[in-house]
Design a protein around this motif. Sequence first.
Motif: not given
Length: 148
Positions: A112-126
């Motif tokens: 349910g998370v917008e793709q661009k925001l989800a990708e930003a969160v995933v990369h920031l977590a790394h």
Amino acid sequence: MTTIEKVIFSGTTHTVVNRDPSVQRGDHGVVDLKLSAPGGVDYSFDAVEPHPTAEQLFAGAWSACYITALGIAASLKKLTLPEGYAVDIRVDVGQTGPGWFLGAEFTVRLPGVEQKLAEAVVHLAHEICPYSKAVKGNIDLALNVVTQ
């Protein structure tokens, strides 16, 4: 960084935040591992074989660290993580020519998370996760972000 040409061994984990410690998800012949992180957050590694491989243990330790970093990254991006979010990690040991290498593939589910925001969160977590920092540039890492 070298990409593995032939995978010899793989270890996988599926990590979710455990909201109900009484729920067991493992089947016969596997176990649920319950881990905790600073701050009292509990994580579960469901349906792990009783004698995990080194690859599976590395994937498990990395996923416990990473899912904590994912929560931090989400809060920095002002995102409340959705119900059912999860991290799947596969760690491979393999060869390219005579050399042996590690590789990893992450599938991060943020329904349910917008793709661009989800990708930003995933990369920031790394960028936050100490395990991700330790292997950055040393192993081939593939990221899949699933928002459905």
